[in-house]
Design an enzyme around this catalytic site. Structure first.
Site, PDB file in Angstrom:
ATOM      1  N   GLY A  96     -23.371  38.867  31.747  1.00 11.20           N
ATOM      2  CA  GLY A  96     -22.825  38.763  30.626  1.00 11.20           C
ATOM      3  C   GLY A  96     -21.480  39.453  30.811  1.00 11.20           C
ATOM      4  O   GLY A  96     -20.626  39.633  29.871  1.00 11.20           O
ATOM      5  N   CYS A  97     -21.153  39.858  32.242  1.00 16.71           N
ATOM      6  CA  CYS A  97     -19.517  40.458  32.237  1.00 16.71           C
ATOM      7  C   CYS A  97     -18.522  39.126  32.326  1.00 16.71           C
ATOM      8  O   CYS A  97     -18.461  38.408  33.278  1.00 16.71           O
ATOM      9  CB  CYS A  97     -19.473  41.142  33.488  1.00 16.71           C
ATOM     10  SG  CYS A  97     -18.041  42.001  33.830  1.00 16.71           S
ATOM     11  N   GLY A  98     -17.813  39.009  31.195  1.00 19.28           N
ATOM     12  CA  GLY A  98     -16.838  37.730  31.219  1.00 19.28           C
ATOM     13  C   GLY A  98     -15.579  37.988  31.950  1.00 19.28           C
ATOM     14  O   GLY A  98     -14.960  37.006  32.221  1.00 19.28           O
ATOM     15  N   CYS A 104     -15.174  40.376  34.708  1.00 16.01           N
ATOM     16  CA  CYS A 104     -15.499  41.085  35.980  1.00 16.01           C
ATOM     17  C   CYS A 104     -14.506  40.412  37.021  1.00 16.01           C
ATOM     18  O   CYS A 104     -14.551  39.231  37.242  1.00 16.01           O
ATOM     19  CB  CYS A 104     -16.766  40.893  36.352  1.00 16.01           C
ATOM     20  SG  CYS A 104     -18.186  41.930  35.263  1.00 16.01           S
TER      21      CYS A 104
END
Length: 273
Positions: free
Chosen positions: A109-111, A113
């Site tokens: 869910g790291c948008g 990164c």
């Protein structure tokens, strides 16, 4: 590595009344490498379903490609440790990507990164054009409830997000799920692009809060309305206002909050604005 969307595992439920053995369906997550002309541009953790949709949507929403027409070929290759989504591009697009390689390794869910500068994280967005799209108050208020009917993986695991495409008068016509909220939206964007559906003919509906990157992906895809079950950040509202995006949040039951460009939402024969 198995590429099923979920796996059944044993555990122990400990409650005030005692404990008992349980077995639950839990969502899978796998590394997905996005490879362009032999060069890995990103590695993201994602659910192992709809990988082609995810890869195409991620490539579009992150600016790795500007148009699906730049793709000459695509294949999905499963390995014991993950999945490769391999693109071959027309012309010199591959060379352009080599110059801006980001090689992102991000948690679920790291948008944002791997973004290596503030300017890149807060990239300027195009202004959405004025359009004739209109949604009724009941359509917006019921959007997240309608999306629930398109979340089979959530029903099994209670641990994944979804993104859906809502068309006026038709309801949710396409939806995708993933352990990451950004991934679910990318899968939806990719699904629409691969089906030749214009995002500007409806609204995106998401099962999460609205952060800056969710607004960015929505605007770049061209959807004029974003409907969320939870809250937006203040910066996301600012960005939606600047980009001309209608932003509805806390869409649950009979109501919702409007934070930007309410003119696309109607109540009866009149606009909400």
């Amino acid at each position: 590595m198995g590429n099923r969307a979920h796996r059944s595992l044993s555990g122990l439920s400990v409650q005030s009344g005692g404990q008992r053995a349980i077995r639950r369906a839990l969502p899978q997550e796998v590394p997905v490498a996005l490879v362009f002309d032999g060069v890995t541009q990103a590695v993201m953790m994602a659910s192992p379903g709809d990988i082609a949709d995810f890869a195409h949507g991620f490539a579009l929403s992150e600016g790795l490609i500007d148009d699906p027409g730049q793709i000459a070929d695509f294949e999905e290759v499963a390995h014991d440790t993950g999945i490769e989504a391999r693109f071959w591009l027309h012309g010199d697009r591959g060379a352009v990507l080599k110059d801006r390689r980001r090689a992102m390794l991000g948690p679920v869910g790291c948008g944002l990164c791997g973004i290596d500068s503030i300017d890149a994280a807060l990239r300027p967005l195009p202004r959405l054009p004025d359009d004739d799209l209109r949604l009724s108050r009941p359509e917006v208020a019921g959007a997240t409830d309608a999306l629930r009917a398109h979340q089979p993986l959530h029903d099994r695991t209670r641990a994944v997000h979804a993104a859906g495409f809502l068309r006026p008068g038709q309801g949710i016509v396409t939806a995708r799920e993933d352990v990451g909220r950004h991934n679910a939206l990318d899968k939806l964007i990719g699904a629409l692009a691969r089906q030749g559906i214009d995002a500007n003919t409806g609204a995106f509906v998401i099962t999460s809060r609205v952060s800056v990157d969710m607004v960015q992906k929505t605007v770049i895809a061209g959807a004029p309305v974003l409907i969320a079950v939870s809250a937006p950040t203040a910066l996301a509202v600012d960005m939606a206002e600047t980009a001309g995006l209608t932003l509805a949040a806390f869409a649950r039951g009979d109501g919702f909050d409007l934070y930007a460009h309410p003119h696309r939402i109607t109540a009866g024969d009149t606009h909400v604005a």
